[in-house]
Design a protein around this motif. Structure first.
Motif, PDB file in Angstrom:
ATOM      1  N   GLY A   4       7.764 -14.808  -5.138  1.00  0.00           N
ATOM      2  CA  GLY A   4       6.369 -15.095  -5.431  1.00  0.00           C
ATOM      3  C   GLY A   4       5.398 -14.051  -4.933  1.00  0.00           C
ATOM      4  N   THR A   5       5.891 -13.005  -4.246  1.00  0.00           N
ATOM      5  CA  THR A   5       5.020 -11.933  -3.750  1.00  0.00           C
ATOM      6  C   THR A   5       5.214 -10.666  -4.582  1.00  0.00           C
ATOM      7  N   TYR A   6       4.309  -9.709  -4.361  1.00  0.00           N
ATOM      8  CA  TYR A   6       4.353  -8.461  -5.111  1.00  0.00           C
ATOM      9  C   TYR A   6       5.078  -7.388  -4.287  1.00  0.00           C
ATOM     10  N   PRO A   7       6.213  -6.901  -4.757  1.00  0.00           N
ATOM     11  CA  PRO A   7       6.932  -5.856  -4.020  1.00  0.00           C
ATOM     12  C   PRO A   7       6.179  -4.524  -4.085  1.00  0.00           C
ATOM     13  N   LYS A   8       6.308  -3.748  -3.039  1.00  0.00           N
ATOM     14  CA  LYS A   8       5.611  -2.468  -2.963  1.00  0.00           C
ATOM     15  C   LYS A   8       6.405  -1.368  -3.672  1.00  0.00           C
ATOM     16  N   VAL A   9       5.697  -0.559  -4.459  1.00  0.00           N
ATOM     17  CA  VAL A   9       6.313   0.624  -5.066  1.00  0.00           C
ATOM     18  C   VAL A   9       6.392   1.698  -3.993  1.00  0.00           C
ATOM     19  N   ILE A  10       7.593   2.217  -3.735  1.00  0.00           N
ATOM     20  CA  ILE A  10       7.750   3.190  -2.648  1.00  0.00           C
ATOM     21  C   ILE A  10       8.117   4.594  -3.135  1.00  0.00           C
ATOM     22  N   GLY A  11       8.256   4.795  -4.440  1.00  0.00           N
ATOM     23  CA  GLY A  11       8.513   6.143  -4.922  1.00  0.00           C
ATOM     24  C   GLY A  11       9.489   6.192  -6.081  1.00  0.00           C
ATOM     25  N   THR A  12       9.779   7.412  -6.524  1.00  0.00           N
ATOM     26  CA  THR A  12      10.716   7.617  -7.619  1.00  0.00           C
ATOM     27  C   THR A  12      11.742   8.680  -7.246  1.00  0.00           C
ATOM     28  N   TYR A  13      12.869   8.636  -7.930  1.00  0.00           N
ATOM     29  CA  TYR A  13      13.838   9.722  -7.878  1.00  0.00           C
ATOM     30  C   TYR A  13      14.190  10.082  -9.321  1.00  0.00           C
ATOM     31  N   PRO A  14      14.058  11.376  -9.656  1.00  0.00           N
ATOM     32  CA  PRO A  14      13.453  12.428  -8.834  1.00  0.00           C
ATOM     33  C   PRO A  14      11.944  12.239  -8.707  1.00  0.00           C
ATOM     34  N   ASN A  15      11.361  12.914  -7.734  1.00  0.00           N
ATOM     35  CA  ASN A  15       9.919  12.841  -7.550  1.00  0.00           C
ATOM     36  C   ASN A  15       9.208  13.537  -8.708  1.00  0.00           C
ATOM     37  N   ILE A  16       8.271  12.839  -9.350  1.00  0.00           N
ATOM     38  CA  ILE A  16       7.538  13.406 -10.485  1.00  0.00           C
ATOM     39  C   ILE A  16       6.069  13.514 -10.089  1.00  0.00           C
ATOM     40  N   PRO A  17       5.578  14.723  -9.807  1.00  0.00           N
ATOM     41  CA  PRO A  17       4.186  14.892  -9.379  1.00  0.00           C
ATOM     42  C   PRO A  17       3.200  14.315 -10.391  1.00  0.00           C
ATOM     43  N   GLY A  18       2.239  13.533  -9.896  1.00  0.00           N
ATOM     44  CA  GLY A  18       1.193  12.986 -10.753  1.00  0.00           C
ATOM     45  C   GLY A  18       1.526  11.667 -11.410  1.00  0.00           C
ATOM     46  N   LEU A  19       2.769  11.216 -11.305  1.00  0.00           N
ATOM     47  CA  LEU A  19       3.159   9.955 -11.938  1.00  0.00           C
ATOM     48  C   LEU A  19       2.679   8.783 -11.084  1.00  0.00           C
ATOM     49  N   GLN A  20       1.886   7.888 -11.690  1.00  0.00           N
ATOM     50  CA  GLN A  20       1.305   6.764 -10.967  1.00  0.00           C
ATOM     51  C   GLN A  20       1.642   5.457 -11.662  1.00  0.00           C
TER      52      GLN A  20
END
Length: 399
Positions: free
Chosen positions: A203-219
């Motif tokens: 019932g809670t909102y999980p936190k987005v902690i990143g991507t692999y691979p890291n993509i600059p500017g991706l939000q």
């Protein structure tokens, strides 16, 4: 003009080695399957033939036109094997403009040139860790050429195929996800990224902690909720090529760990250049930025090939494609077959050539023809479906 008839259902073809089958047993089995409650609102086409003698053994509703879904990969892979040969390998080259001086400075640009290989750095088609392995090979080859620094930029060149990536009729709900990642002249890591969430209570909102691979500017604007502990991946990413603002909806399981879902890269050729730049930097080779074929004009000047990388053979790629149902591979094979006679060809170009091929089976060979307006939209839109029994040299790969 082709008459189009579409029924939402599933399509079944069985390939059998010689075996005696009682007609009544077959009929009973078909009746039992067709009476399953889950098929109450569906339709079924059922065909069994002997793969060695090519004799039809049994059939049910053989003339009903059905949407083939991922069964279409059988045809695109057969097309690729016939057109390219089982020993064919995709190539990717590292190229340079300008000269390398005695101090190891490249007075020009470094270009990673793709020729449509959908498996470059792929975890789906290769072993885990393939991306890091390939990047280390690239860095080693550049260093072995005596390059210590690059005066220009590092480019990802995907111009061998058209840059539309996705097809016009692909669904908005699909194109942001890994299974609908388009094919480009230069592909990397299956053109996907892994979006990581920190799981939390139901019932809670999980936190987005990143991507692999890291993509600059991706939000990400995430509306993902944690559902029950064993509910699985029910989250979807929305966004297409060159779109760096993505929306995420749906649910992931509650828990205390890290949970990953997979999305489609916004610009694979640029991402390939960024990953190569990082690998070169780690190897001590400096440069002045990157460029990608979807947004930037490619560098001018005569190029010299520094290194040629080869994929594994097509028969092995087909094995993985069929067994794992890898969409990007099937589309990549189809696109490459057309690019051999038309560089920068489009998806439409490839589909037309594929359709023409299917209409001309070898002499003395039979075909089963299924007509539909389109298969499962990713990876390809196809208007003609044909079962070419004579090209099934890889039947062992069928699950």
């Amino acid at each position: 003009m082709i008459l189009i008839r579409v029924v939402h259902t599933f399509w079944i073809i069985f390939f059998l080695t010689p075996v005696i089958l009682a007609a009544q047993d077959l009929n009973d089995a078909i009746i039992k399957l067709g009476g399953d409650p889950s098929l109450k609102n569906g339709a079924m086409s059922f065909t069994i033939f002997d793969r060695k003698t090519e004799q039809l053994i049994a059939t049910h509703n053989p003339n009903v036109s059905l949407i083939p879904a991922s069964s279409l990969k059988i045809l695109t892979c057969a097309y690729g094997l016939k057109t390219l040969g089982k020993n064919f390998k995709f190539k990717t080259t590292i190229e340079t403009t300008g000269e390398i001086d005695k101090n190891g400075v490249l007075h020009g640009d470094l270009i990673l040139k793709g020729y449509g290989d959908p498996t470059l750095g792929s975890d789906l088609s290769n072993d885990s860790g393939e991306l890091d392995k390939v990047l280390k090979i690239f860095a080693t080859e550049v260093k072995s050429a005596g390059i210590k620094s690059i005066e220009g930029r590092i480019y990802g060149d995907g111009s061998y195929l058209s840059d539309e990536g996705i097809y016009n009729s692909w669904l908005w709900g699909d194109i942001g996800n890994y299974y609908a990642a388009g094919v480009y002249g230069l592909n990397i890591y299956d053109n996907l990224f892994r979006l990581k969430f920190k799981q939390s209570k139901q019932g809670t909102y999980p936190k987005v902690i990143g991507t692999y691979p890291n993509i600059p500017g991706l939000q990400f604007a995430s509306q993902v909720l944690c559902a029950g502990a064993n509910t699985g991946d029910n989250a979807y990413i929305f966004g297409g090529p060159l779109q760096y603002n993505r929306q995420v909806k749906g649910t992931i399981p509650a828990g205390n760990g890290i949970f990953e879902i997979k999305g489609s890269m916004p610009d694979p050729p640029l991402m390939a250049a960024l990953l190569l730049k990082d690998a070169l930097t780690e190897a001590g080779i400096t440069s002045n930025g990157v460029g990608g074929s979807l947004k930037d004009v490619q560098p001018v000047g005569k190029r010299k090939v520094l290194y040629t990388h080869s994929s594994k053979s097509l028969d092995l790629i087909v094995n993985e494609t069929i067994l794992k149902s890898i969409n990007i591979n099937a589309e990549g094979i189809l696109r490459y077959c057309k690019s051999m006679d038309k560089v920068a060809s489009t998806t439409d170009d490839a589909v037309k050539t594929f359709g023409a091929f299917l209409q001309k089976p070898p002499k003395g060979k039979q075909v089963f023809l299924f007509v539909t307006d389109q298969g499962f939209l990713p990876p390809i839109v196809c208007r003609v479906m044909v079962l070419l029994k004579c090209y099934f040299s890889y039947l062992k790969t069928l699950p």
